[in-house]
Design a protein around this motif. Structure first.
Motif, PDB file in Angstrom:
ATOM      1  N   LYS A 105      -4.476  13.018  32.145  1.00  0.00           N
ATOM      2  CA  LYS A 105      -3.050  13.041  31.878  1.00  0.00           C
ATOM      3  C   LYS A 105      -2.337  12.702  33.180  1.00  0.00           C
ATOM      4  O   LYS A 105      -2.557  13.374  34.195  1.00  0.00           O
ATOM      5  CB  LYS A 105      -2.610  14.419  31.374  1.00  0.00           C
ATOM      6  N   VAL A 106      -1.531  11.654  33.150  1.00  0.00           N
ATOM      7  CA  VAL A 106      -0.889  11.189  34.376  1.00  0.00           C
ATOM      8  C   VAL A 106       0.605  10.980  34.141  1.00  0.00           C
ATOM      9  O   VAL A 106       1.025  10.560  33.059  1.00  0.00           O
ATOM     10  CB  VAL A 106      -1.537   9.882  34.884  1.00  0.00           C
ATOM     11  N   GLU A 107       1.387  11.327  35.144  1.00  0.00           N
ATOM     12  CA  GLU A 107       2.833  11.068  35.127  1.00  0.00           C
ATOM     13  C   GLU A 107       3.186  10.288  36.385  1.00  0.00           C
ATOM     14  O   GLU A 107       2.813  10.676  37.497  1.00  0.00           O
ATOM     15  CB  GLU A 107       3.618  12.372  35.078  1.00  0.00           C
ATOM     16  N   THR A 108       3.871   9.177  36.216  1.00  0.00           N
ATOM     17  CA  THR A 108       4.272   8.315  37.330  1.00  0.00           C
ATOM     18  C   THR A 108       5.780   8.101  37.295  1.00  0.00           C
ATOM     19  O   THR A 108       6.450   8.466  36.329  1.00  0.00           O
ATOM     20  CB  THR A 108       3.548   6.963  37.242  1.00  0.00           C
ATOM     21  N   ASN A 154       3.721   7.179  26.921  1.00  0.00           N
ATOM     22  CA  ASN A 154       5.016   7.667  26.438  1.00  0.00           C
ATOM     23  C   ASN A 154       5.958   7.776  27.618  1.00  0.00           C
ATOM     24  O   ASN A 154       5.938   8.747  28.366  1.00  0.00           O
ATOM     25  CB  ASN A 154       4.847   9.019  25.740  1.00  0.00           C
ATOM     26  N   ASN A 162       7.057   7.537  31.148  1.00  0.00           N
ATOM     27  CA  ASN A 162       6.338   7.546  32.431  1.00  0.00           C
ATOM     28  C   ASN A 162       5.052   8.374  32.382  1.00  0.00           C
ATOM     29  O   ASN A 162       4.414   8.589  33.409  1.00  0.00           O
ATOM     30  CB  ASN A 162       7.250   8.094  33.546  1.00  0.00           C
ATOM     31  N   LYS A 163       4.691   8.820  31.180  1.00  0.00           N
ATOM     32  CA  LYS A 163       3.492   9.642  31.035  1.00  0.00           C
ATOM     33  C   LYS A 163       2.431   8.894  30.232  1.00  0.00           C
ATOM     34  O   LYS A 163       2.761   8.121  29.335  1.00  0.00           O
ATOM     35  CB  LYS A 163       3.821  10.967  30.342  1.00  0.00           C
ATOM     36  N   VAL A 165      -1.733   9.402  28.522  1.00  0.00           N
ATOM     37  CA  VAL A 165      -2.932  10.190  28.235  1.00  0.00           C
ATOM     38  C   VAL A 165      -4.028   9.212  27.840  1.00  0.00           C
ATOM     39  O   VAL A 165      -3.801   8.309  27.031  1.00  0.00           O
ATOM     40  CB  VAL A 165      -2.680  11.197  27.086  1.00  0.00           C
ATOM     41  N   LYS A 169       2.069  13.411  38.852  1.00  0.00           N
ATOM     42  CA  LYS A 169       1.138  14.440  38.406  1.00  0.00           C
ATOM     43  C   LYS A 169      -0.095  13.787  37.806  1.00  0.00           C
ATOM     44  O   LYS A 169       0.019  12.787  37.096  1.00  0.00           O
ATOM     45  CB  LYS A 169       1.813  15.344  37.372  1.00  0.00           C
TER      46      LYS A 169
END
Length: 298
Positions: A226-229, A248, A250-251, A253, A275
């Motif tokens: 799971k990444v958030e940019t 979805n 900036n996130k 999966v 994250k």
């Protein structure tokens, strides 16, 4: 660790049907082996062979260094067994049946029996004919767990039990493990196997398709990321190592094999990462992923 169970190239045929195909595994003292597979995979056939109830067509199976077929009576003096379906004498009380099982086994701990009756919230004074499936299961569990043995064989032991009673069973298995006992646990509750077991054997159509510790198996499986940019990570769509990508905003999966983590980090270097989380698959996810692959290849 002492080698308690040793199975090598075990085969069992029923006429033309091959129920077990070169099944091989071992179990040591102080160890819990999870034996996992769908109905009809060969779990109960393996256990019945280990108990000396049926004779293997070929291969080798030993418990305490003794042949499970030729020396079954001697082996049974030092094992405790709980089946998935327990049938009791209807006119005896639960307490009478527990005592009968314990007397037949030989060595047991009466104080532990009384403690288990309380922990499992079991009424030993009722006739067995009035017991639900869960209460019949408790009779076998209390008798087995109060027995003094070096090997405990559980075949779907918590079938019919509610979650609180499952937790009691799990506590008792952990106790046995600390005491250096060997436990073979066949269970359809994968979370139970994952929590308790040191090694896992996955059987499919009579064959062991995976065997080892959970960590050893996980290196062959995918992690979930799971990444958030700060900007949408659409570039992940071009990375071969990425599977099941869902973006979805900036996130994102997705899944990736554990040996491809460097490729993932390289792809994310083009973004400012806010994250990043990664978690290995659970045993249930591993199990379902493996069987999905097997079914797709058929």
């Amino acid at each position: 660790m002492v080698n308690i169970v040793e199975v090598k190239a075990l085969q069992k045929n029923f006429g033309k049907f091959q129920a077990l195909k070169n099944v091989t595994f071992e179990l040591h003292s102080g160890e819990v082996l999870g034996y996992v597979g769908p109905n009809g995979a060969g779990k109960s056939t393996t256990i019945r062979t280990l108990l000396g109830l049926i004779k293997a067509t070929s291969g080798q199976a030993e418990i305490f260094g003794k042949d499970v077929w030729k020396e079954a009576i001697e082996i049974h003096k030092n094992i405790a067994y709980v089946p998935g379906d327990v049938y009791l004498w209807p006119n005896l009380t639960g307490g009478e049946i527990i005592d009968l099982f314990l007397e037949m086994h030989g060595e047991f701990d009466s104080e532990k029996r009384d403690e288990l009756i309380k922990k499992f919230e079991f009424d030993p004074k009722k006739k067995a004919r009035s017991y639900s499936k869960g209460n019949r299961q408790k009779v076998a569990l209390i008798a087995a767990l109060a027995s003094k043995a070096d090997l405990y064989i559980f075949d779907e032991p918590t079938s019919g039990l509610d979650p609180l009673m499952e937790a009691v069973f799990q506590e008792e298995v952990e106790r046995l493990k600390k005491e250096g006992k060997a436990i073979l646990l066949s269970s359809h509750i994968l979370s139970e196997v994952e929590r308790l077991c040191d090694k896992i054997a996955i059987i499919r159509a009579g064959e062991i398709v995976e065997y080892g510790t959970l960590e050893e198996m996980r290196h062959l499986t995918r992690y979930e990321f799971k990444v958030e940019t700060t900007t949408p990570p659409l570039g992940l769509q071009m990375v071969e190592a990425v599977h099941d990508l869902k973006v979805n905003g900036n996130k994102a999966v997705f899944q990736a094999d554990s040996d491809k983590i460097q490729d993932i980090l390289q792809a994310l270097s083009d973004y400012t990462v806010v994250k990043l989380d990664s978690t290995p698959q659970t045993l249930e996810e591993l199990f379902m992923h493996h069987y999905a692959q097997e079914n797709a290849s058929r």
